[in-house]
Design a protein around this motif. Structure first.
Motif: not given
Length: 189
Positions: A65-69, A147-148, A153-156
């Motif tokens: 769905a939008p922005g979700l896995s 989404q991130l 802004c997807f950080m690990r």
């Protein structure tokens, strides 16, 4: 069709913009338990025991769905998923098995079993332990990682507590989305 208004390619009409951001309509999806089990069993040795479920309209971005896995993870008996942190949240549903959750937000270790639901906020360390188990610990996970990634802004967390940006908009993910399971039950490789 994208149409620029001048020789400046950074300008376009509203119609061209709407055409650019549009995508096919979402469709319902179904994954059989057998297809999920087969996909997990066919993962190559050394590969994380997790598969991403995507809708046909959103498979290029790994979204349900939008922005979700949506992910199915199998922590086999005698195994554990190492504790880690990142910038997105998880909502875990324990589908099968028993094990131990290591969740920073809940104050440490907690026994988990089928039917339990766990929320892990962003930046909280988490991992799952099934070393004492006799059956697979199956976790279904809803998360806002896409989404991130789209927002840049997807950080690990890396080694020794350093943080790094995983994906920025406009750049394709380094490894692509190999192993995503489409609603028809076929795995992309």
């Amino acid at each position: 069709m994208t149409t620029s208004l001048t020789t400046d390619t950074n300008l376009m009409t509203l119609r061209a913009y709407l055409d650019l951001v549009g995508h096919p309509a979402d469709q319902s999806a179904f994954w059989s338990a057998d297809a999920l089990a087969t996909a997990l069993d066919q993962l190559p040795p050394g590969e994380a025991r997790a598969i991403v479920l995507t809708s046909n309209a959103r498979s290029a971005h790994g979204e349900i769905a939008p922005g979700l896995s949506l992910v199915v993870q199998d922590v086999r008996p005698g195994q554990q998923s190492p504790s880690h942190r990142h910038s997105f949240w998880h909502l875990y549903i324990v589908q099968a098995g028993r094990g131990v959750a290591h969740i920073e937000a809940s104050g440490g270790e907690r026994a988990i079993a089928a039917g339990d639901v766990i929320f892990v906020p962003p930046f909280h360390s988490h991992g799952f332990d099934n070393r004492a188990g006799t059956e697979s610990l199956i976790l279904i996970t809803l998360q806002n990682m896409p989404q991130l990634a789209q927002l840049g802004c997807f950080m690990r967390e890396g080694e020794r507590g350093s943080w790094h940006l995983v994906h920025t908009p406009g750049e394709p993910p380094a490894a692509g989305l190999k192993g995503a399971l489409s609603p028809t039950g076929t795995t992309t490789r």
